[in-house]
Design a protein around this motif. Structure first.
Motif, PDB file in Angstrom:
ATOM      1  N   ASP A  21       0.861  -1.229   0.001  1.00 30.39           N
ATOM      2  CA  ASP A  21      -0.002   0.106   0.028  1.00 30.39           C
ATOM      3  C   ASP A  21       0.829   1.133   0.019  1.00 30.39           C
ATOM      4  O   ASP A  21       0.365   2.267   0.200  1.00 30.39           O
ATOM      5  CB  ASP A  21      -0.982   0.000   1.314  1.00 30.39           C
ATOM      6  N   ASP A  22       2.184   0.985  -0.025  1.00 31.76           N
ATOM      7  CA  ASP A  22       2.965   2.161  -0.034  1.00 31.76           C
ATOM      8  C   ASP A  22       3.751   2.419  -1.374  1.00 31.76           C
ATOM      9  O   ASP A  22       3.682   1.906  -2.226  1.00 31.76           O
ATOM     10  CB  ASP A  22       4.002   1.931   1.143  1.00 31.76           C
ATOM     11  N   ILE A  23       4.545   3.554  -1.332  1.00 33.99           N
ATOM     12  CA  ILE A  23       5.520   3.738  -2.450  1.00 33.99           C
ATOM     13  C   ILE A  23       6.957   3.940  -1.931  1.00 33.99           C
ATOM     14  O   ILE A  23       7.251   4.501  -0.786  1.00 33.99           O
ATOM     15  CB  ILE A  23       5.325   5.285  -3.026  1.00 33.99           C
ATOM     16  N   ILE A  24       7.778   3.068  -2.650  1.00 36.81           N
ATOM     17  CA  ILE A  24       9.400   2.907  -2.381  1.00 36.81           C
ATOM     18  C   ILE A  24       9.934   3.716  -3.464  1.00 36.81           C
ATOM     19  O   ILE A  24       9.527   3.978  -4.600  1.00 36.81           O
ATOM     20  CB  ILE A  24       9.762   1.640  -2.207  1.00 36.81           C
ATOM     21  N   VAL A  25      11.275   4.393  -2.911  1.00 39.52           N
ATOM     22  CA  VAL A  25      12.188   5.304  -3.472  1.00 39.52           C
ATOM     23  C   VAL A  25      13.021   4.313  -4.462  1.00 39.52           C
ATOM     24  O   VAL A  25      13.615   3.309  -3.960  1.00 39.52           O
ATOM     25  CB  VAL A  25      12.869   6.100  -2.564  1.00 39.52           C
ATOM     26  N   GLY A  26      13.123   4.771  -5.837  1.00 37.10           N
ATOM     27  CA  GLY A  26      13.893   4.102  -6.517  1.00 37.10           C
ATOM     28  C   GLY A  26      15.050   5.125  -7.285  1.00 37.10           C
ATOM     29  O   GLY A  26      14.624   6.380  -7.774  1.00 37.10           O
ATOM     30  N   ARG A  27      16.146   4.769  -7.384  1.00 32.40           N
ATOM     31  CA  ARG A  27      17.026   5.812  -8.121  1.00 32.40           C
ATOM     32  C   ARG A  27      17.539   4.834  -9.118  1.00 32.40           C
ATOM     33  O   ARG A  27      18.143   3.809  -9.269  1.00 32.40           O
ATOM     34  CB  ARG A  27      18.466   5.918  -7.406  1.00 32.40           C
TER      35      ARG A  27
END
Length: 269
Positions: A21-27
């Motif tokens: 249910d969340d958003i994770i950070v990607g580079r």
């Protein structure tokens, strides 16, 4: 790509990757050229002091796309951190990369995606590869083994205090994590999270295992050597291993580590 060539800002993108249910950070470090390119998901350790962004940059310059993710609850990603969530986060990132619009926009070859992880990330790389048949190439750099940790605590209760201290220091930087929650997870999943038991599921994969001779955090003799031998005995025909004379973070061998990864990727991806 020509060595030393300057990278423009358009070749580094911040991504918002759905997980649970969340958003994770990607580079996303984008390789030069139209591609499509082989792509690596690069997984950091616990809690993530060494993000391995130097490896991402080096591999990018050699022609690879590299996605560095932060697990839920870690370093700007939404949600609560747990080992279970981290496994799900890696699988979510793989699914995201294979979405047609994402693959097209980032010049990704969805049939050439590999996993590379360090320490806790090495455990995650092996665990997810054992669950995802589409992952043909996986590298674990001084990877952890939480099934082994659980066994060591059972055999020597005094070892638990050391483990708890490491978890306490790491959990400070992670949202929603505690020593107790992580210890409970490890005890409950000690068989499922024992990398020594992954061998039957990894026999056809192209595997690179590295270790550090001077590693005091995850000593080579306990974590690396038995895994190499178990995989060999099980018949893993595409296994490579390399030992560096350095510490857990490979601090004085970063360039050599990056070149080792690039050479391996050229062979397997």
């Amino acid at each position: 790509m020509e060595k030393g060539k300057q990278i423009n800002n358009s070749m580094l993108k911040l991504l918002k990757i759905p997980s649970g249910d969340d958003i994770i950070v990607g580079r996303m470090y984008l390789a030069e050229g139209e591609g499509p390119h082989g792509t690596v998901v690069l997984l950091h350790g616990f809690p993530g002091g060494m993000m391995n962004l130097d490896l991402a940059s080096e591999l990018q310059q050699e022609g690879w796309n590299v996605l560095v993710i932060n697990y839920r609850g870690a370093w700007g990603s939404q949600g609560s951190f747990s080992f279970s969530h981290s496994i799900e986060d890696v699988r979510s990132a793989l699914q995201y990369l294979k979405e047609s619009d994402v693959a097209k926009e980032n010049h990704i070859d969805p049939n050439r995606i590999g996993l590379i992880g360090h320490s806790f990330g090495g455990f995650l790389a092996l665990k997810v590869a054992s669950m995802e048949p589409s992952i043909l190439a996986v590298a674990s750099l001084s990877g952890a083994n939480f099934g082994l940790f659980a066994q060591m605590v059972e055999q020597d209760p005094s070892f638990e205090a050391q483990i708890r201290e490491v978890l306490k220091e790491g959990a400070f930087f992670l949202n929603g994590a505690s020593v107790e929650s992580i210890m409970e997870e490890v005890r409950f999943n000690q068989n499922e999270w024992n990398t020594f038991l992954f061998a039957p599921l990894l026999l056809e994969r192209k595997i690179l295992l590295t270790a550090a001779d001077l590693d005091e955090e995850l000593p080579k003799v306990f974590f690396h050597d038995p895994l190499v031998e178990i995989l060999k005995q099980a018949g893993a025909n595409h296994l490579q291993s390399k030992v560096f004379e350095t510490d857990h973070h490979y601090l004085n061998h970063r360039k050599e580590l990056a070149q080792t990864l690039h050479n391996w990727l050229l062979e397997v991806l």
